[in-house]
Design an enzyme around this catalytic site. Structure first.
Site, PDB file in Angstrom:
ATOM      1  N   GLU A 125       0.857  -1.189   0.000  1.00 20.97           N
ATOM      2  CA  GLU A 125       0.000   0.000   0.000  1.00 20.97           C
ATOM      3  C   GLU A 125       0.889   1.234   0.000  1.00 20.97           C
ATOM      4  O   GLU A 125       1.789   1.367   0.834  1.00 20.97           O
ATOM      5  CB  GLU A 125      -0.903  -0.020   1.240  1.00 20.97           C
ATOM      6  N   ARG A 126       0.649   2.109  -0.941  1.00 20.97           N
ATOM      7  CA  ARG A 126       1.447   3.343  -1.106  1.00 20.97           C
ATOM      8  C   ARG A 126       2.923   3.034  -1.324  1.00 20.97           C
ATOM      9  O   ARG A 126       3.794   3.806  -0.922  1.00 20.97           O
ATOM     10  CB  ARG A 126       1.290   4.283   0.089  1.00 20.97           C
ATOM     11  N   ASN A 143      -3.431  -1.668   7.613  1.00 20.79           N
ATOM     12  CA  ASN A 143      -4.721  -2.246   7.225  1.00 20.79           C
ATOM     13  C   ASN A 143      -4.463  -3.756   7.197  1.00 20.79           C
ATOM     14  O   ASN A 143      -4.222  -4.345   6.156  1.00 20.79           O
ATOM     15  CB  ASN A 143      -5.157  -1.737   5.855  1.00 20.79           C
ATOM     16  N   LYS A 164      -4.200  -0.223  13.931  1.00 19.34           N
ATOM     17  CA  LYS A 164      -5.058   0.812  13.336  1.00 19.34           C
ATOM     18  C   LYS A 164      -6.482   0.377  13.644  1.00 19.34           C
ATOM     19  O   LYS A 164      -6.970  -0.596  13.062  1.00 19.34           O
ATOM     20  CB  LYS A 164      -4.809   0.884  11.830  1.00 19.34           C
ATOM     21  N   GLU A 195     -10.815   4.535   9.116  1.00 15.19           N
ATOM     22  CA  GLU A 195     -11.016   4.191   7.710  1.00 15.19           C
ATOM     23  C   GLU A 195     -11.584   2.773   7.552  1.00 15.19           C
ATOM     24  O   GLU A 195     -11.123   1.980   6.746  1.00 15.19           O
ATOM     25  CB  GLU A 195      -9.702   4.323   6.936  1.00 15.19           C
ATOM     26  N   ARG A 230      -2.447   3.527  16.999  1.00 12.23           N
ATOM     27  CA  ARG A 230      -2.430   4.712  16.136  1.00 12.23           C
ATOM     28  C   ARG A 230      -3.574   5.676  16.455  1.00 12.23           C
ATOM     29  O   ARG A 230      -4.687   5.245  16.762  1.00 12.23           O
ATOM     30  CB  ARG A 230      -2.508   4.309  14.663  1.00 12.23           C
ATOM     31  N   LYS A 276       0.500  10.667  13.657  1.00 13.79           N
ATOM     32  CA  LYS A 276       1.133  11.217  12.451  1.00 13.79           C
ATOM     33  C   LYS A 276       1.669  12.612  12.753  1.00 13.79           C
ATOM     34  O   LYS A 276       1.107  13.313  13.594  1.00 13.79           O
ATOM     35  CB  LYS A 276       0.142  11.272  11.291  1.00 13.79           C
ATOM     36  N   ASP A 333      -2.939  14.282   7.222  1.00 15.29           N
ATOM     37  CA  ASP A 333      -2.461  13.033   6.631  1.00 15.29           C
ATOM     38  C   ASP A 333      -1.252  13.238   5.721  1.00 15.29           C
ATOM     39  O   ASP A 333      -1.393  13.207   4.492  1.00 15.29           O
ATOM     40  CB  ASP A 333      -3.607  12.384   5.827  1.00 15.29           C
ATOM     41  N   GLU A 371       3.856   9.164  -0.719  1.00 14.57           N
ATOM     42  CA  GLU A 371       2.463   9.085  -1.186  1.00 14.57           C
ATOM     43  C   GLU A 371       1.970  10.420  -1.741  1.00 14.57           C
ATOM     44  O   GLU A 371       1.325  10.462  -2.787  1.00 14.57           O
ATOM     45  CB  GLU A 371       1.565   8.639  -0.025  1.00 14.57           C
TER      46      GLU A 371
HETATM   47  C1  BDP Z   1      -3.361   7.374   4.276  1.00 20.23           C
HETATM   48  C2  BDP Z   1      -3.195   6.423   3.147  1.00 20.23           C
HETATM   49  C3  BDP Z   1      -3.840   5.078   3.401  1.00 20.23           C
HETATM   50  C4  BDP Z   1      -3.432   4.568   4.762  1.00 20.23           C
HETATM   51  C5  BDP Z   1      -3.793   5.572   5.810  1.00 20.23           C
HETATM   52  C6  BDP Z   1      -3.277   5.209   7.185  1.00 20.23           C
HETATM   53  O1  BDP Z   1      -3.736   6.997   1.985  1.00 20.23           O
HETATM   54  O2  BDP Z   1      -3.428   4.216   2.373  1.00 20.23           O
HETATM   55  O3  BDP Z   1      -4.035   3.344   5.033  1.00 20.23           O
HETATM   56  O4  BDP Z   1      -3.209   6.813   5.525  1.00 20.23           O
HETATM   57  O5  BDP Z   1      -2.273   5.794   7.582  1.00 20.23           O
HETATM   58  O6  BDP Z   1      -2.314   8.297   4.145  1.00 20.23           O
HETATM   59  O7  BDP Z   1      -3.842   4.373   7.864  1.00 20.23           O
END
Ligand code: BDP
Length: 665
Positions: free
Chosen positions: A129-130, A182, A259, A263, A296, A331, A336, A364
């Protein structure tokens, strides 16, 4: 994998390659760590003899080291309380040698943090991912109980694991979370845990501890429990048994990264419980093994509250309630990983809770593997406002994959390096780190180092300028976050997933009003800062549109209108990357042809992308400002209606920037 170039292109390339080790040597004894240090010196050190000595010293933290040249200059004594410290000291010596620096003075170093951790967002199917540097490093299929040196694929990946561990040790990184936040519950099956153990065994002698991201609903997904409620005894029992199983395999396992309720991920709030309930339940099962939970704070829900305020609103009231082995991972900014954000106000707001900062090394939101953006200045900006001693540790979302050069863009490895160096010593300057990296990787010639270091130092500000200056944020295209899409509108999407939520451009002005009379996000900062940020006259201009919605005619410090100033920033960004091209072309004599051509070609993409960003944003905002783009700056090259059609998610789109698409896919 093209040959073994990947081994040659990293800073550790200056050190001789390790051979394939016999199975089982990664048993984690101090002996093997020390042997690695000795072998590195034997093969890479050309100076006077170095004596290694394990020794407790009051001034040295666990993995710190002291390097002392003997008075007669005929030998060097390297001491540390731990074998890992001896290894770190060894790599420091080799780095100094590569930078052609003499070791004629005592050098004493201790890491600022005990937690210096990479977060891989790697999925079990090999995607990242990313990730913009190929596939996941973890070849789960071949990671069976014994890594067989006679199996060709296993041996390739085996060497890569060792090179990876070595690269991390060379910059002092001491932890790695192997899988995506995730998280798939599968990672906790007995089958995967055996494979995780293989990696842990390989990494251990390099001082690199393994951690896992866990899915909060794992007890339901894996063993059919009816609930994942953290206060349900069966759930706690499940986690205890699972955790004990992990420690039987990996006695020094680091712990879990979680996490939760973010989301769409499951979490304790699904059962009317709190983040504290969830984190403490896991902390209790890990505590007997000295494991930690990194919980997180990246949370935001579709409420009316300004998204920038949400993590604070949810977590600040929980201060003081977490177990001592829970660390809340926040973060660096409140939204983000944008090209520029003010720091997250949670730092400083939870004095009774250990906190870690999460940086994003993978780009990203910064041109991914196509743009040269050196990130140390961004992280230093954070440390300038958040005192390093407020933190318990530092995490970085990794940018590493199976690409021949590890990180995609040849200069992206500098960000991996810089992350490690700053996690070791946040007081190092961006310039020092860039200097070290260039000398270790390219050349010690001043004619090369001086201009390219300057390029690196300017690169992040240039990206902010051509993407989203003056505090603008999240103007990115839907989903992939590569190019500009300030107009983006997706039917049914959450408002806070759309750029218009953030830029709020209208005929009157632009920017998000987070002042006292707006969303009042300023209130989450300490009084002195809140006061400063609240007033456009005192708010630093780099955050102006983050905190304020201002008229297009607003007078900036320069005396120009806000509109004119915005145009100039975009233009300045474009001109700077054009200048980077020149600097790089002049560096040709000092760089091998392959890397020279690679960086040259990516800089061409970066310039075209910068023009794309500038045209897209200025032409779009011009619809609202209804003002001319100042006549002394370059005119737009694109038509807005054509830019609006670009959709990198659609494969057959005829893009005005063909090279970009080739690279992107
Ligand atoms: C965002 C990303 C996503 C991540 C999310 C995260 O777009 O892919 O899953 O953060 O940090 O920046 O959980």
């Amino acid at each position: 994998m093209k040959g073994k170039r990947w081994l040659l292109l990293l800073w550790v390339a200056l050190l001789p390659l390790l051979g394939l080790r016999a199975e089982g040597e990664g048993s984690g004894s101090h002996g093997s760590t020390r042997q690695i240090a000795e072998q590195e010196l034997r093969e890479g050190w050309h100076g006077v003899p170095v004596h290694l000595e394990l020794k407790r010293e009051r001034q040295l933290a666990a993995d710190g080291f002291r390097i002392r040249p003997a008075a007669d200059g005929r030998s060097i004594l390297l001491t540390s309380p731990t074998a890992t410290g001896l290894l770190y000291g060894t790599y420091r010596l080799l780095a100094l040698q590569a930078e052609q620096k003499t070791v004629d003075q005592e050098l004493m170093e201790s890491p600022a943090y005990t937690l210096r951790i990479l977060n891989h967002w790697d999925n079990l199917d090999g995607t990242v991912e990313r990730g913009y540097a190929g596939r996941s490093l973890w070849d789960w299929e071949h990671l069976t109980d014994t890594l067989r040196a006679d199996d060709k694929q296993a041996s390739i990946t085996y060497k890569r694991y060792i090179a990876y561990a070595r690269a991390n040790a060379a910059v002092g990184i001491n932890g790695t979370v192997l899988n995506n936040v995730n998280a798939s519950p599968q990672i906790l099956t007995a089958d995967y845990l055996r494979r995780v153990k293989c990696l842990a065994d390989l990494f251990r002698p390099y001082g690199l501890r393994v951690y896992l991201s866990v899915n909060f609903a794992s007890p339901m997904a894996l063993d059919g429990l009816p609930t994942a409620d953290p206060l349900h005894p069966a759930v706690a029992r499940w986690w205890k048994a699972k955790t004990d199983e992990i420690y039987r395999l990996i006695p020094d396992f680091g712990g879990f990264l979680v996490k939760a309720n973010s989301e769409g991920q499951p979490g304790p709030c699904d059962y009317g419980r709190t983040h504290v309930d969830g984190a403490n339940m896991l902390a209790d099962v890990l505590a007997p093994h000295h494991g930690i939970v990194m919980w997180r704070a990246f949370v935001y829900s579709p409420t009316d509250a300004d998204r920038a305020k949400q993590a604070y609103l949810e977590f600040e009231p929980l201060d003081g309630q977490f177990r001592p082995n829970v660390i809340v991972q926040v973060k660096n900014g409140p939204i983000d990983f944008q090209p520029r954000e003010p720091y997250s106000p949670l730092f400083g707001a939870m004095p009774r809770t250990p906190l870690m900062v999460e940086f994003q090394i993978t780009q990203e939101y910064l041109g991914q593997a196509n743009h040269l953006v050196y990130l140390a200045p961004m992280w230093k900006e954070f440390f300038a406002l958040v005192p390093p001693n407020l933190l318990k540790g530092v995490a970085g979302v990794a940018n590493i994959g199976t690409d021949a050069n590890w990180c995609g863009h040849p200069f992206a490895a500098a960000n991996w390096y810089a992350f490690g160096r700053l996690a070791w010593d946040p007081s190092l300057s961006s310039a020092t780190i860039a200097d070290e990296w260039l000398r270790q990787n390219f050349s010690n010639d001043e004619a090369f180092v001086t201009p390219v270091r300057q390029l690196m130092l300017e690169s992040r500000e240039a990206a902010v300028d051509y993407m989203m200056p003056l505090g603008l944020h999240h103007l990115f295209a839907w989903g992939h976050h590569y190019g500009p899409e300030p107009w983006c509108d997706v039917a049914g999407a959450r408002p806070d997933w759309l750029p218009s939520y953030y830029h709020r451009a209208d005929t009157l002005g632009i920017g998000f009003d987070r002042s006292r009379t707006g969303s009042d996000a300023v209130e989450q900062y300490p009084d002195s800062l809140a006061l400063r940020y609240n007033d456009p006259a005192t708010c630093p201009e780099e955050y102006l549109l983050w905190f304020h919605h201002l008229p297009w005619s607003y007078r900036m410090k320069s005396g120009r209108t806000l509109w004119d100033e915005l145009c100039r920033h975009y233009d300045q960004g474009v001109r700077q990357v054009r200048r980077f091209q020149q600097v790089w072309d002049e560096a040709e004599p000092y760089v091998d042809p392959e890397r020279f051509a690679d960086v040259q070609s990516r800089l061409r993409i970066q310039v075209r992308d910068a023009v794309w960003w500038k045209d897209a944003c200025l032409l779009y905002f011009q619809r609202f400002s209804r003002r001319p783009i100042p006549y002394d700056i370059e005119r737009p090259l694109h038509e807005l209606h054509r830019l609006e059609l670009i959709n990198l998610n659609i494969s057959n789109f005829e893009c005005p920037n063909g090279a970009l698409l080739d690279r992107y896919r």
